[in-house]
Design a protein around this motif. Structure first.
Motif, short mmCIF file in Angstrom:
data_model
loop_
_atom_site.label_atom_id
_atom_site.label_comp_id
_atom_site.label_asym_id
_atom_site.label_seq_id
_atom_site.Cartn_x
_atom_site.Cartn_y
_atom_site.Cartn_z
N ALA A 223 9.70 46.31 -34.78
CA ALA A 223 9.57 46.36 -36.24
C ALA A 223 9.71 47.78 -36.77
N GLY A 224 9.29 48.77 -35.98
CA GLY A 224 9.47 50.16 -36.39
C GLY A 224 10.93 50.58 -36.38
N ILE A 225 11.68 50.06 -35.41
CA ILE A 225 13.09 50.42 -35.27
C ILE A 225 13.93 49.91 -36.44
N ILE A 226 13.52 48.76 -37.03
CA ILE A 226 14.38 48.17 -38.07
C ILE A 226 14.38 48.99 -39.36
N TYR A 227 13.55 50.04 -39.45
CA TYR A 227 13.62 50.94 -40.59
C TYR A 227 14.81 51.91 -40.49
N LEU A 228 15.36 52.05 -39.29
CA LEU A 228 16.39 53.06 -39.07
C LEU A 228 17.65 52.87 -39.91
N PRO A 229 18.25 51.66 -39.99
CA PRO A 229 19.49 51.53 -40.75
C PRO A 229 19.37 51.97 -42.20
N PHE A 230 18.28 51.62 -42.86
CA PHE A 230 18.07 52.00 -44.26
C PHE A 230 18.00 53.52 -44.39
N VAL B 290 27.28 48.65 -56.03
CA VAL B 290 27.17 48.30 -54.60
C VAL B 290 25.70 48.15 -54.21
N THR B 291 24.83 48.99 -54.77
CA THR B 291 23.39 48.85 -54.52
C THR B 291 22.92 47.46 -54.91
N THR B 292 23.29 47.03 -56.11
CA THR B 292 22.88 45.71 -56.61
C THR B 292 23.37 44.59 -55.70
N ALA B 293 24.65 44.64 -55.37
CA ALA B 293 25.24 43.58 -54.55
C ALA B 293 24.62 43.54 -53.15
N SER B 294 24.41 44.70 -52.54
CA SER B 294 23.89 44.73 -51.17
C SER B 294 22.45 44.25 -51.11
N ILE B 295 21.65 44.54 -52.13
CA ILE B 295 20.25 44.11 -52.14
C ILE B 295 20.16 42.59 -52.30
N VAL B 296 20.96 42.04 -53.19
CA VAL B 296 20.97 40.59 -53.38
C VAL B 296 21.43 39.90 -52.09
N ALA B 297 22.52 40.41 -51.51
CA ALA B 297 23.03 39.82 -50.26
C ALA B 297 22.01 39.95 -49.14
N LEU C 112 23.50 45.43 -44.02
CA LEU C 112 23.33 45.51 -45.47
C LEU C 112 22.27 46.56 -45.85
N GLN C 113 21.26 46.71 -44.98
CA GLN C 113 20.27 47.75 -45.18
C GLN C 113 20.92 49.13 -45.20
N PHE C 114 21.81 49.36 -44.26
CA PHE C 114 22.51 50.64 -44.18
C PHE C 114 23.28 50.92 -45.47
N VAL C 115 24.01 49.91 -45.95
CA VAL C 115 24.79 50.08 -47.18
C VAL C 115 23.87 50.35 -48.37
N ALA C 116 22.78 49.58 -48.47
CA ALA C 116 21.84 49.76 -49.57
C ALA C 116 21.20 51.14 -49.52
N GLY C 117 20.81 51.58 -48.33
CA GLY C 117 20.20 52.89 -48.19
C GLY C 117 21.15 54.00 -48.58
N LEU C 118 22.41 53.88 -48.17
CA LEU C 118 23.42 54.89 -48.51
C LEU C 118 23.60 54.99 -50.02
N CYS C 119 23.80 53.85 -50.67
CA CYS C 119 24.09 53.85 -52.10
C CYS C 119 22.86 54.23 -52.94
N MET C 120 21.68 53.76 -52.54
CA MET C 120 20.47 54.08 -53.30
C MET C 120 20.17 55.58 -53.24
N GLN C 121 20.37 56.19 -52.07
CA GLN C 121 20.12 57.62 -51.98
C GLN C 121 21.11 58.40 -52.81
N GLY D 115 18.51 42.34 -60.22
CA GLY D 115 18.47 42.36 -61.69
C GLY D 115 17.87 43.65 -62.22
N LEU D 116 16.84 44.17 -61.53
CA LEU D 116 16.25 45.45 -61.93
C LEU D 116 17.28 46.57 -61.83
N CYS D 117 18.14 46.51 -60.81
CA CYS D 117 19.19 47.52 -60.67
C CYS D 117 20.17 47.47 -61.84
#
Length: 485
Positions: free
Chosen positions: A298-305, A362-369, A386-395, A453-455
């Motif tokens: 569970a700790g490792i799954i934070y890495l992609p974001f 892209v942030t919006t789409a990746s979070i919904v997906a 999808l986490q990786f994509v969301a993390g990239l775009c949100m940052q 929707g918040l995005c």
């Protein structure tokens, strides 16, 4: 002394000037030091999470009581930057760093040495009070030494330091707790912060433009580096310039929200931070439940974001600087990185926000997906990607926002960041309190659709600032000038 010209200092008439006399190498050294300090503001939270159960067992208290130390930390972290933000703008960056880092080192040593729950609770409050404002000072230092034309790259460096903590914090905290016990989380923080404090005492020059201008004015003796001639761009014969002083005002951060152009993007960032926090808060719970992961996995799954966020910092700076340069060229203005620009008259909103629209979409789409792939229990590789994509775009979204905020408030950048912190932490704390209830009520998929929707609301708020933010800002500046005269 005949002062060498610089911007945003009341004693000197504005003219053509070098925005900063620090060399490019010196600037990167300065930004590296303040990024190192800013790292602890985020790391202190994420490194603590894996130790919750160990603390509960070792101190013989319930998990709910240990969670109270997290809540109290977040509450103080919301307010603390308002105390240090304006102080750093008024008193200087260097003394505020010395005080905050010293308190942080002491608090970590005390926590590591303590064996009672009451001591842990009280010292976590001190820890938050000491370190939570360092990120806001870092953005102030960026405004001190980096002209608007090069500011995007330096903001990305600070963003990198802040973003890496959510990725490595849980892994580092879990490893230290497993190998040596939970106390070594705080011994590690005290050692790392002590090293940071030592480096800053020896090598961080005073950069506040209220005190040293563009770096060419001799600072008071207590603000000078102990190493002679290091990063020193004033003559030994120069006299200290006396200036009108005011007391630091913790409420300065709140007054920044009065300006409509500030409020609209700060509230937009607050909503985006809600989405960011909800993803991080729900990751381990959702993945453990859906994919039957153990605590280590569970700790490792934070890495992609987190990795996505780190990757974005390598190109967000050049992207922001290029967009700024194009906006200047379009209006027939200078693009010289050495010379400062008059941001009061320049439509900085259009220059910065021109690059945010695609990342936000892209942030919006990746979070919904992401939400629906978890909802339907698709293969774990899909939501991780999808986490990786969301993390990239949100940052990238946050880098654009942070650069714009300090540009809008280039006279009080640390206080502006503190005001943003109040809003985003308040929004996040409220949302986190009912996040699990929301997931239980409407399902995982629809919860993350709501986040998407918040995005879209964020995009709408940024669009308002893109269209009318410059006009609102200039009206506020004109009003302030009329009041001052």
């Amino acid at each position: 002394m005949a002062a060498k010209g610089f911007q945003d200092t009341p004693m000197v008439a504005e003219a053509v000037y070098n925005y900063s006399v620090f060399t490019k190498t010196e600037k990167w050294c300065i930004i590296s030091m303040v990024s190192y300090a800013a790292w602890f503001s985020t790391l202190s939270s994420f490194i603590y999470f894996p130790a919750v159960h160990l603390l509960s067992e070792d101190l013989s208290v319930s998990v709910d009581k240990i969670n109270l130390t997290i809540t109290s930390y977040m509450a103080v972290a919301m307010i603390a930057p308002t105390l240090v933000g304006d102080a750093a703008d008024v008193l200087g960056r260097r003394p505020v760093y010395m005080v905050t880092l010293s308190l942080y080192v002491v608090s970590n040593i005390a926590i590591a040495s303590s064996k009672s729950y009451s001591a842990l609770l009280g010292l976590r409050v001190l820890q938050a009070l000491a370190i939570s404002g360092t990120f806001s000072i870092a953005y102030g230092v960026i405004t001190d030494v980096a002209s608007p034309a090069e500011r995007g790259s330096f903001v990305s460096a600070v963003s990198f330091a802040i973003t890496i903590a959510p990725s490595i914090g849980p892994i580092l905290g879990g490893s230290l707790s497993y190998a040596a016990g939970w106390t070594w989380i705080f011994w590690f923080l005290s050692i790392a912060a002590g090293l940071c404090l030592t480096i800053m005492v020896l090598f961080l020059p005073e950069t506040s433009r209220r005190i040293v201008g563009n770096g060419s004015i001799r600072p008071p003796k207590h603000l000078r580096l102990p190493v002679p001639k290091l990063m020193r761009h004033w003559e030994a014969s120069d006299q200290v310039v006396k200036q009108k002083r005011r007391m630091p005002n913790p409420l300065k951060s709140l007054t920044i929200l009065i300006r409509k152009d500030n409020a609209v993007i700060i509230f937009g960032c607050g909503l985006l931070y809600v989405v960011y926090t909800c993803i991080n808060a729900s990751l381990s719970v959702l993945f453990i439940d859906i994919y039957n992961l153990n605590q280590w996995q569970a700790g490792i799954i934070y890495l992609p974001f987190g990795l996505g966020g780190m990757v974005s910092t390598f190109f967000s700076g050049p992207l922001l600087d290029t967009a700024y340069r194009k906006a200047r060229v379009k209006r027939g203005l200078s693009t010289d990185k050495v010379v400062g620009d008059d941001l009061d008259d320049f439509p900085i909103e259009k220059a910065r926000l021109s690059v945010i629209w695609i990342p936000l979409i892209v942030t919006t789409a990746s979070i919904v997906a992401f939400g629906w792939t978890l909802h339907y229990h698709h293969h774990i590789a899909i939501p991780l990607s999808l986490q990786f994509v969301a993390g990239l775009c949100m940052q990238l979204d946050f880098s654009v926002y942070n650069t714009l905020l300090v540009d809008k408030n280039h006279r009080t950048p640390a206080a502006a960041q503190a005001s943003s912190n109040i809003v985003r932490c308040t929004f996040a704390a409220i949302t986190i309190s009912f996040l699990q209830n929301l997931i239980d009520a409407i399902s995982i998929g629809w919860t993350f659709t709501f986040m998407g929707g918040l995005c879209l609301v964020v995009a709408a708020l940024f669009l308002v600032d893109y269209q009318v933010g410059t006009r609102w800002r200039q009206r506020s500046i004109d009003s302030d000038l009329r009041i001052a005269t």
